[in-house]
Design a protein around this motif. Structure first.
Motif, PDB file in Angstrom:
ATOM      1  N   ILE A 105     -15.515   9.789  -3.910  1.00 21.70           N
ATOM      2  CA  ILE A 105     -15.178   9.488  -5.304  1.00 21.70           C
ATOM      3  C   ILE A 105     -13.707   9.113  -5.432  1.00 21.70           C
ATOM      4  N   ALA A 106     -12.853   9.835  -4.711  1.00 19.32           N
ATOM      5  CA  ALA A 106     -11.415   9.537  -4.766  1.00 19.32           C
ATOM      6  C   ALA A 106     -11.128   8.129  -4.247  1.00 19.32           C
ATOM      7  N   SER A 107     -11.843   7.699  -3.198  1.00 20.45           N
ATOM      8  CA  SER A 107     -11.643   6.348  -2.666  1.00 20.45           C
ATOM      9  C   SER A 107     -12.058   5.288  -3.691  1.00 20.45           C
ATOM     10  N   ILE A 108     -13.193   5.531  -4.332  1.00 21.17           N
ATOM     11  CA  ILE A 108     -13.676   4.559  -5.324  1.00 21.17           C
ATOM     12  C   ILE A 108     -12.710   4.466  -6.497  1.00 21.17           C
ATOM     13  N   GLY A 150       2.662  -8.233  -5.694  1.00 23.56           N
ATOM     14  CA  GLY A 150       1.848  -7.137  -6.211  1.00 23.56           C
ATOM     15  C   GLY A 150       0.373  -7.344  -5.932  1.00 23.56           C
ATOM     16  N   ILE A 151      -0.129  -8.581  -6.098  1.00 19.98           N
ATOM     17  CA  ILE A 151      -1.548  -8.865  -5.836  1.00 19.98           C
ATOM     18  C   ILE A 151      -1.872  -8.640  -4.363  1.00 19.98           C
ATOM     19  N   VAL A 152      -1.023  -9.168  -3.484  1.00 16.20           N
ATOM     20  CA  VAL A 152      -1.266  -9.026  -2.043  1.00 16.20           C
ATOM     21  C   VAL A 152      -1.176  -7.555  -1.624  1.00 16.20           C
ATOM     22  N   GLY A 153      -0.189  -6.835  -2.172  1.00 13.87           N
ATOM     23  CA  GLY A 153      -0.046  -5.422  -1.824  1.00 13.87           C
ATOM     24  C   GLY A 153      -1.233  -4.595  -2.247  1.00 13.87           C
ATOM     25  N   CYS A 154      -1.730  -4.828  -3.475  1.00 11.97           N
ATOM     26  CA  CYS A 154      -2.907  -4.091  -3.952  1.00 11.97           C
ATOM     27  C   CYS A 154      -4.141  -4.425  -3.122  1.00 11.97           C
ATOM     28  N   ALA A 155      -4.294  -5.703  -2.769  1.00 17.20           N
ATOM     29  CA  ALA A 155      -5.459  -6.098  -1.974  1.00 17.20           C
ATOM     30  C   ALA A 155      -5.423  -5.457  -0.589  1.00 17.20           C
ATOM     31  N   ILE A 156      -4.248  -5.414   0.046  1.00 18.33           N
ATOM     32  CA  ILE A 156      -4.133  -4.795   1.373  1.00 18.33           C
ATOM     33  C   ILE A 156      -4.462  -3.304   1.314  1.00 18.33           C
ATOM     34  N   MET A 157      -3.925  -2.611   0.291  1.00 15.18           N
ATOM     35  CA  MET A 157      -4.194  -1.176   0.165  1.00 15.18           C
ATOM     36  C   MET A 157      -5.670  -0.910  -0.095  1.00 15.18           C
ATOM     37  N   MET A 158      -6.325  -1.767  -0.880  1.00 18.66           N
ATOM     38  CA  MET A 158      -7.749  -1.588  -1.158  1.00 18.66           C
ATOM     39  C   MET A 158      -8.564  -1.653   0.133  1.00 18.66           C
ATOM     40  N   PHE A 159      -8.296  -2.632   0.971  1.00 20.56           N
ATOM     41  CA  PHE A 159      -9.076  -2.793   2.194  1.00 20.56           C
ATOM     42  C   PHE A 159      -8.679  -1.767   3.258  1.00 20.56           C
ATOM     43  N   LEU A 160      -7.451  -1.249   3.192  1.00 22.66           N
ATOM     44  CA  LEU A 160      -7.083  -0.181   4.107  1.00 22.66           C
ATOM     45  C   LEU A 160      -7.809   1.114   3.769  1.00 22.66           C
ATOM     46  N   ILE A 161      -8.012   1.363   2.483  1.00 23.57           N
ATOM     47  CA  ILE A 161      -8.721   2.578   2.072  1.00 23.57           C
ATOM     48  C   ILE A 161     -10.183   2.502   2.505  1.00 23.57           C
ATOM     49  N   ASN A 162     -10.855   1.423   2.128  1.00 20.47           N
ATOM     50  CA  ASN A 162     -12.249   1.234   2.518  1.00 20.47           C
ATOM     51  C   ASN A 162     -12.624  -0.225   2.266  1.00 20.47           C
ATOM     52  N   ILE A 164     -15.480  -1.791   2.652  1.00 13.22           N
ATOM     53  CA  ILE A 164     -16.772  -1.997   1.980  1.00 13.22           C
ATOM     54  C   ILE A 164     -16.636  -1.765   0.482  1.00 13.22           C
ATOM     55  N   TYR A 165     -15.997  -0.651   0.102  1.00 17.84           N
ATOM     56  CA  TYR A 165     -15.814  -0.361  -1.316  1.00 17.84           C
ATOM     57  C   TYR A 165     -14.928  -1.419  -1.983  1.00 17.84           C
ATOM     58  N   ALA A 166     -13.920  -1.927  -1.280  1.00 14.84           N
ATOM     59  CA  ALA A 166     -13.038  -2.948  -1.846  1.00 14.84           C
ATOM     60  C   ALA A 166     -13.801  -4.246  -2.116  1.00 14.84           C
TER      61      ALA A 166
END
Length: 625
Positions: A105-108, A150-162, A164-166
């Motif tokens: 849930i925290a990842s999502i 900011g867009i690139v940074g958020c996208a990288i962090m999303m895919f680093l977390i998970n 599939i969920y990103a």
């Protein structure tokens, strides 16, 4: 608090948090204090997020962003509390809790927060690129570079977390955008897409250089003058088919003087005209003007319509006759604008935009007006003057007659499955008022062929058959003109059926033949054969003269001749065509003969059905690469 926890765990085992989530109870001074803190923070965060999410859901439902999907969320209590939205939010939270793992849930949640931040950066980037004057951020270091970062940074962090969920969250956001695009009504807070489109259109209009125009890339850019849309539905939809991705402008002239009026009366009419464009599903602009006469108003529109390299090159007018107009917006407008919401407060207070057009002349709810006593605001003299003015401005002119009852859907739909349902478009590319003008390759004839071919290229008219009529006399050889016309069609890549039409009995009624006009040609060279005399006559004729010609002694063209030509055209209509294309002669230079000119056009096109009288003044076809 979180920072202190991180610093504390930094000095502990690196796998402690992964093995024991409740280790703080064991090292705390008082064990129940940790439990109280966990429950307090959980309840506080859950309540704040639940109430905040329900208010957002209520706002989405109130603005109808997703149509009828969220209609239940609009309901509130007497105090204004959206309790239905709260229950819906709680139900959605319970669905998320079925994940069963706090880390999942925290990842999502983290990925969705990052997606929100990226969307905000994307919106700021779009506003920056659109150069909107009202976008003035207070952040000192704001540039489009920081938005992209900011867009690139958020996208990288999303895919680093998970990853599939990103990917799933991005797909879900795109789905929501599509739902909003197709289900949401017109809003009042503006669209960023319009700002971006304006910025790009302005840039490309400046790049559209009129000095680089070439005949190979010519396309019709049409100004259609509409007196009243109620009687012009058929013509408006038909002209939309022959514009061939070109400019299409609906023009209207309202008589009046702005100096005697308290405000501009045209501003209140634009909504009705734009609603008409949406209702008929056509791709057209609207241009209205206020003038002391229709002629001056048309001149204004011809001068100022369009922008840059996109300006009208063809003027389309309805034909001037005594036929009473028919209202074609009565049934269609009622069915299309009828409200489905019985509780709509504006249903009885305000008419739909399509009902705001004036009544037609001759209708029971309108008194005839105008200086001509028949409800017309335009006289025959002024009508022909408009045609002459357009040709002086090097505009092609098209006169449309008998389009009151034109119904494209009925014409192009076969009456039954067993019938062939053939659709024909008849083309007469010769000046019928000048039997001696046997040339089919002048500017006006080629323009007429071009428009007919363009109509045949439209998807709805692609199965129609072009019939090209070649008028010949028995005393002359038809092999040469027929072969020449066939070669011309082949060079122009126009597929059409060539029909040979003998018209000796018609030509015999023309004043030139009755007065022995061709005797001089025969007396000059009595030894020449008929074919040689015809070839010499063609060589001596100037094609430019025929492109813009009208007999200087037009009054000598008898009504019997025009009636015979009309009957000749009607006799060839087996089966009857959907529309006819005829050659429009240039108006006479003497304005006193304007009435005669209009009378001759009236006799020529009497009872022909939907007919276009076409006069071209500029070359539109070339065979050069």
């Amino acid at each position: 608090m979180i920072m202190w926890v991180k610093l504390f765990t930094f000095f502990l085992c690196s796998v402690l948090l992964q093995r024991d989530y409740s280790f703080l109870r064991d090292i705390n001074i008082w064990e129940p204090l940790v439990i109280v803190g966990v429950y307090s923070s959980t309840i506080s965060a859950s309540m704040s997020n639940l109430i905040g999410a329900s208010r957002i859901l209520y706002a989405l439902a109130k603005d109808d962003l997703f149509g009828k999907v969220l209609c239940l969320a609009k309901k509130t209590s007497r105090s204004g509390n959206p309790w239905i939205a709260v229950l819906m939010s709680w139900f959605l939270v319970q669905l998320v809790l079925f994940a069963g793992k706090l880390n999942t849930i925290a990842s999502i949640v983290t990925i969705f927060f990052l997606l929100v931040y990226a969307a905000v950066d994307l919106a700021c980037l779009a506003l920056e690129w659109a150069s909107a004057p009202n976008f003035r951020p207070t952040f000192r270091y704001f540039t489009w570079h920081t938005c992209i970062l900011g867009i690139v940074g958020c996208a990288i962090m999303m895919f680093l977390i998970n990853a599939i969920y990103a990917s799933a969250s991005i797909a879900f956001m795109l789905l929501l955008l599509l739902l909003i695009h197709y289900l949401s009504p017109t809003s009042s807070w503006g669209y960023i897409s319009q700002a971006l489109i304006f910025h790009q259109v302005r840039k490309y209009l400046l790049m559209l250089d009129v000095r680089k125009d070439h005949i190979k890339f010519w396309r019709p850019q049409i100004l259609l003058m509409v007196s009243n849309p109620r009687s012009s539905v058929g013509l408006i939809t038909f002209i939309n088919d022959i514009k061939k991705s070109g400019l299409y402008v609906l023009g209207h002239v309202q008589l009046g003087d702005l100096s005697t009026l308290p405000s501009d009366p045209l501003q209140a009419q634009y909504e009705s005209w734009l609603s008409l464009v949406d209702h008929l599903n056509i791709k057209a602009f609207v241009n209205l003007t206020l003038a002391d006469s229709v002629r001056h108003g048309v001149q204004h529109l011809l001068f100022i319509s369009g922008l840059g390299g996109m300006r009208p090159n063809t003027l389309v007018l309805g034909f001037y006759d005594d036929c009473l107009p028919k209202d074609k917006l009565i049934e269609s407008s009622v069915s299309s604008t009828e409200s489905t919401d019985p509780f709509s407060p504006s249903q009885d207070l305000e008419q739909p935009p399509l009902h705001r057009f004036a009544s037609l002349r001759g209708s029971s709810d309108r008194q005839d007006y105008g200086e001509f006593g028949d409800g017309k605001v335009l006289g025959a003299q002024e009508y022909v003057s408009i045609i002459s003015d357009a040709m002086k401005m090097l505009k092609n002119v098209v006169l449309a007659r008998y389009f009151n009852d034109f119904d494209k859907a009925r014409i192009l739909t076969p009456p039954s499955i067993l019938s062939k349902g053939e659709v024909f478009v008849d083309v007469w590319p010769v000046n019928l008022l000048r039997p001696d003008s046997c040339s089919y390759v002048d500017t006006c004839s080629l323009f007429l062929l071009q428009l007919a071919c363009i109509l045949n290229m439209v998807k709805a008219w692609r199965k129609a058959t072009l019939r090209l009529f070649l008028c010949v006399e028995e005393g002359r050889s038809i092999r040469g003109p027929e072969a020449k016309l066939g070669q011309l069609l082949k060079d122009l890549r126009i597929k059409a059926q060539v029909e040979i039409v003998p018209w000796d009995h018609v030509v015999a009624l023309h004043w030139q033949r009755q007065s022995g006009f061709n005797k001089n040609l025969t007396s000059k060279s009595p030894d020449l054969t008929a074919e040689e005399m015809e070839a010499r006559a063609i060589e001596e004729e100037s094609e430019e003269d025929y492109a813009n010609s009208f007999p200087s002694n037009a009054t000598r063209v008898s009504d019997d001749y025009l009636t015979a030509v009309n009957k000749l055209i009607l006799d060839q209509a087996m089966p009857p065509p959907a529309v006819r294309f005829l050659y429009l002669p240039r108006p006479p230079a003497d304005t006193r003969r304007y009435a005669t000119y209009l009378h001759q056009l009236d006799l020529l096109t009497q009872d022909l059905g939907p007919t276009l009288l076409i006069h071209g003044v500029t070359p539109v076809i070339t065979t050069d690469l």
